[in-house]
Design a protein around this motif. Sequence first.
Motif, PDB file in Angstrom:
ATOM      1  N   MET A   1       0.826  -1.203   0.000  1.00 56.64           N
ATOM      2  CA  MET A   1       0.000   0.000   0.000  1.00 56.64           C
ATOM      3  C   MET A   1       0.863   1.257   0.000  1.00 56.64           C
ATOM      4  O   MET A   1       0.576   2.203  -0.706  1.00 56.64           O
ATOM      5  CB  MET A   1      -0.927  -0.030   1.216  1.00 56.64           C
ATOM      6  N   TYR A   2       1.935   1.231   0.775  1.00 56.59           N
ATOM      7  CA  TYR A   2       2.754   2.428   0.932  1.00 56.59           C
ATOM      8  C   TYR A   2       4.032   2.397   0.091  1.00 56.59           C
ATOM      9  O   TYR A   2       4.803   3.345   0.131  1.00 56.59           O
ATOM     10  CB  TYR A   2       3.166   2.596   2.406  1.00 56.59           C
ATOM     11  N   LYS A   3       4.268   1.326  -0.656  1.00 60.70           N
ATOM     12  CA  LYS A   3       5.559   1.139  -1.321  1.00 60.70           C
ATOM     13  C   LYS A   3       5.945   2.331  -2.203  1.00 60.70           C
ATOM     14  O   LYS A   3       7.065   2.845  -2.111  1.00 60.70           O
ATOM     15  CB  LYS A   3       5.573  -0.154  -2.124  1.00 60.70           C
ATOM     16  N   ARG A   4       5.054   2.802  -3.043  1.00 65.17           N
ATOM     17  CA  ARG A   4       5.346   3.913  -3.943  1.00 65.17           C
ATOM     18  C   ARG A   4       5.705   5.173  -3.165  1.00 65.17           C
ATOM     19  O   ARG A   4       6.727   5.805  -3.420  1.00 65.17           O
ATOM     20  CB  ARG A   4       4.141   4.201  -4.852  1.00 65.17           C
ATOM     21  N   ILE A   5       4.879   5.486  -2.192  1.00 60.78           N
ATOM     22  CA  ILE A   5       5.088   6.727  -1.436  1.00 60.78           C
ATOM     23  C   ILE A   5       6.365   6.656  -0.593  1.00 60.78           C
ATOM     24  O   ILE A   5       7.094   7.641  -0.472  1.00 60.78           O
ATOM     25  CB  ILE A   5       3.841   7.064  -0.582  1.00 60.78           C
ATOM     26  N   ILE A   6       6.668   5.478  -0.032  1.00 63.36           N
ATOM     27  CA  ILE A   6       7.886   5.313   0.769  1.00 63.36           C
ATOM     28  C   ILE A   6       9.113   5.483  -0.126  1.00 63.36           C
ATOM     29  O   ILE A   6      10.072   6.169   0.237  1.00 63.36           O
ATOM     30  CB  ILE A   6       7.900   3.942   1.477  1.00 63.36           C
ATOM     31  N   THR A   7       9.062   4.846  -1.293  1.00 67.16           N
ATOM     32  CA  THR A   7      10.184   4.944  -2.225  1.00 67.16           C
ATOM     33  C   THR A   7      10.437   6.398  -2.611  1.00 67.16           C
ATOM     34  O   THR A   7      11.589   6.844  -2.651  1.00 67.16           O
ATOM     35  CB  THR A   7       9.908   4.085  -3.486  1.00 67.16           C
ATOM     36  N   LEU A   8       9.380   7.142  -2.864  1.00 64.85           N
ATOM     37  CA  LEU A   8       9.536   8.569  -3.199  1.00 64.85           C
ATOM     38  C   LEU A   8      10.052   9.363  -1.999  1.00 64.85           C
ATOM     39  O   LEU A   8      10.891  10.259  -2.152  1.00 64.85           O
ATOM     40  CB  LEU A   8       8.208   9.152  -3.704  1.00 64.85           C
TER      41      LEU A   8
END
Length: 181
Positions: A1-8
């Motif tokens: 769920m948070y992978k994209r936002i964490i990576t950014l």
Amino acid sequence: MYKRIITLCQKNDRKAQKELYQTISPKLYGSCLRYAPNEAEAQDILQDTFIIIFKKIDQFKFKGSFEGWCKRIAVNTALQRYRGVKVYDLVNEDQLEDLEAVEVEESDDVPLKKLLSMVQELPERYRLVFTMYVIDGYSHNEIAEMMKITTGTSKSNLARARKHLQLMVKTWRESHNSNAS
């Protein structure tokens, strides 16, 4: 769920940091509020928590729950804030038998918001131990390690917190019942 936002966020993307803050801050604020004596302190703890989250987000390796990782940071931030607070009424572990019998009655007549405000009124160490044990489910050994106190101190602070809450509930009920008459 948070992978994209964490990576950014790991790339210091300000929009992603804002999105993460808006997404997870309500949940973390609830945790901060349980450890703080008032809303202003909870907001300060929340801000400090996010500073740490953004500084250490590179350390999150997508193993386990991201929300759990953030909550742990919030709890540790709150504990760090109160770590120097005087320990109240310490007792020997031998004296715990009488204290552990004290329970706060569950009841529908005391509103949840009032119960939470009563918890916030507890002395610092009592509130911290009560919140960690009863609300967040930490063991006495975990509490002792995190707060740098003994297991017996954790148990006595919990028992005393329950005793204080029991008295506050009783007082509230008496005043509430006399007002209803």
